[in-house]
Design a protein around this motif. Structure first.
Motif, short mmCIF file in Angstrom:
data_model
loop_
_atom_site.label_atom_id
_atom_site.label_comp_id
_atom_site.label_asym_id
_atom_site.label_seq_id
_atom_site.Cartn_x
_atom_site.Cartn_y
_atom_site.Cartn_z
N ALA A 67 -4.63 -1.78 -1.72
CA ALA A 67 -3.81 -2.92 -1.28
C ALA A 67 -3.83 -4.00 -2.35
O ALA A 67 -2.81 -4.65 -2.63
N ALA A 68 -5.00 -4.20 -2.98
CA ALA A 68 -5.12 -5.24 -4.00
C ALA A 68 -4.37 -4.87 -5.27
O ALA A 68 -3.97 -5.74 -6.05
N ALA A 69 -4.16 -3.56 -5.47
CA ALA A 69 -3.58 -3.12 -6.74
C ALA A 69 -2.06 -3.03 -6.73
O ALA A 69 -1.45 -2.62 -7.72
N THR A 70 -1.41 -3.36 -5.62
CA THR A 70 0.06 -3.27 -5.62
C THR A 70 0.71 -4.58 -5.18
O THR A 70 0.19 -5.30 -4.32
N THR A 71 1.88 -4.83 -5.77
CA THR A 71 2.63 -6.03 -5.41
C THR A 71 3.93 -5.62 -4.72
O THR A 71 4.80 -6.44 -4.48
N LEU A 72 4.04 -4.32 -4.44
CA LEU A 72 5.26 -3.79 -3.85
C LEU A 72 5.51 -4.41 -2.47
O LEU A 72 4.59 -4.60 -1.69
N ASP A 73 6.79 -4.69 -2.18
CA ASP A 73 7.17 -5.20 -0.87
C ASP A 73 7.13 -4.07 0.15
O ASP A 73 7.72 -3.02 -0.09
N THR A 74 6.45 -4.26 1.25
CA THR A 74 6.40 -3.19 2.25
C THR A 74 6.81 -3.74 3.62
O THR A 74 6.76 -4.94 3.86
N MET A 75 7.18 -2.82 4.50
CA MET A 75 7.46 -3.17 5.89
C MET A 75 6.13 -3.48 6.58
O MET A 75 6.03 -4.34 7.43
#
Ligand code: M6R
Length: 365
Positions: free
Chosen positions: A308-316
């Protein structure tokens, strides 16, 4: 008796800490921190191949087991759904044993595969929940899952117990084949010992978020599940569970297969659930998620704190589990997968414990 639960499925999801702990104690000496090698009853050191077969959820447990046996015990595994294994006419060499997996111990195709192997002279082991079942009686070695009776047609606690047994057997095989160091055995056993406590912690932590997410999911007609490594079979299981009880069309795919076809389906109407803890495949799965996002796909990410800390992707939604040893990850990551199917089905108003057209035990071919 459902206790305070609305459905047997919910009760069985919440029973997992207890039944997995009970099951593990059959294969693991908690005080010594080692697997019980004598629980194996099969001489894994004498084998150069293991054949596995099962149906449905039990087959997905076997697929995950294959990764463990091959990595931990360096034992090649052949695995097929039982309804095809029977027709494959696989040559069965002498230094091979067969392992079947079944909750009920009565599934017609799995039983027929077992008899095919037995008639060919192979040693037969069965991971089974019903002790007095036909498959248990016809096996040389019985590896019990101590899940207790499973009433919900959708298998939940039997699955995590099957995974626990397969993980322990892979460790036993690794020890007897000399491919598992004492340190790795101790680390893996310690990780397994913590599973029951983590089950309860995770369920409490993720339940409210999954309920909210499931309300949204229940509006969709199609869902894609992706995973890599042992999370690939878990993606298959997630899709099966969702279609079984919510009747939403769901497909499970190996994340790497996305660009070989299913990516053509991606748009805003098909959410993609990605199971991706921060393991050795994480970066690759993140690039698959970027491909989904670039095509307007909505992502539901099931990961761990590091992921979770390693991604900046927008998620639902991003569902975050604790960081755990890789051998226990699929056992724990089964929880969000089960809860998503359960709550989505509840929102859809389906008959969760008795989904249409399905039987708990499939005794016809
Ligand atoms: O009793 P078994 O484990 O042999 O049953 C195998 C499948 O029929 C079973 O896992 C089925 O896929 C479940 N309904 C899955 O939730």
């Amino acid at each position: 008796d459902k206790g305070n639960h609305r459905h047997f499925m919910e009760k069985e999801i919440y029973e997992q800490a207890e039944v997995v702990s009970h099951t593990l104690s059959h294969y693991i000496d908690f005080a010594e921190g080692r697997v019980k090698a004598d629980a194996a009853q099969i001489d894994f050191a004498a084998l150069d191949r293991l054949a596995m077969s099962a149906c449905g959820t039990a087959y997905y447990a076997g697929l995950i087991g294959k990764y463990w046996f091959e990595r931990v015990a360096r034992l090649p595994v052949e695995i097929d759904v039982a309804s095809e294994f029977r027709y494959r006419e696989m040559p069965l060499p002498g230094r091979m044993a067969a392992l079947f997996i079944s909750q009920s111990g009565e599934t017609a195709d799995t039983l027929a595969s077992l008899r095919y192997c037995r008639d060919s002279g192979l040693t037969i082991g069965t991971v089974v929940n019903v002790r007095g079942s036909t498959m248990a009686r016809e096996s040389d070695a019985v590896f019990p899952t101590l899940a207790g009776p499973e009433i919900g047609v959708a298998s939940t606690k039997a699955f995590t117990c099957q995974l626990s047994v397969l993980a322990a057997l892979a460790l036993i095989a690794g020890r007897t084949r000399g491919t598992l160091s004492a340190e790795e055995e101790a680390r893996s056993v310690q990780a397994l010992v913590e599973v029951p406590r983590l089950f309860n912690e995770i369920l409490t932590a993720i339940q409210p978020q999954i309920e909210t997410l499931s309300r949204e999911l229940s509006r969709f007609k199609d869902v894609l599940y992706l995973g890599r490594g042992t999370n690939f079979p878990l993606a298959l299981e997630g899709a099966l569970k969702l279609k079984e009880i919510s009747y939403i069309h769901a497909e499970g795919y190996a994340a790497g297969e996305l660009k070989h076809g299913p990516i053509a389906l991606i748009d805003e109407t098909m959410p993609v659930i990605v199971i991706a803890p921060h393991d050795r495949y994480y970066e690759k799965t993140v690039s698959n998620m970027q491909e989904v996002a670039a095509r307007g796909g909505q992502i539901i990410l099931i990961t761990d704190e590091k992921g979770a800390a390693a991604t900046t992707l927008d998620t639902m939604a991003t569902i975050v589990l604790p960081v755990v040893n890789e051998i226990v990850a699929p056992i724990l990551f089964a929880l969000p997968v089960q809860l998503i199917a359960y709550h989505t089905a509840v929102f859809m108003g389906t008959d969760v414990d008795q989904p249409r057209n399905l039987a708990k035990s499939v005794t016809v071919e």
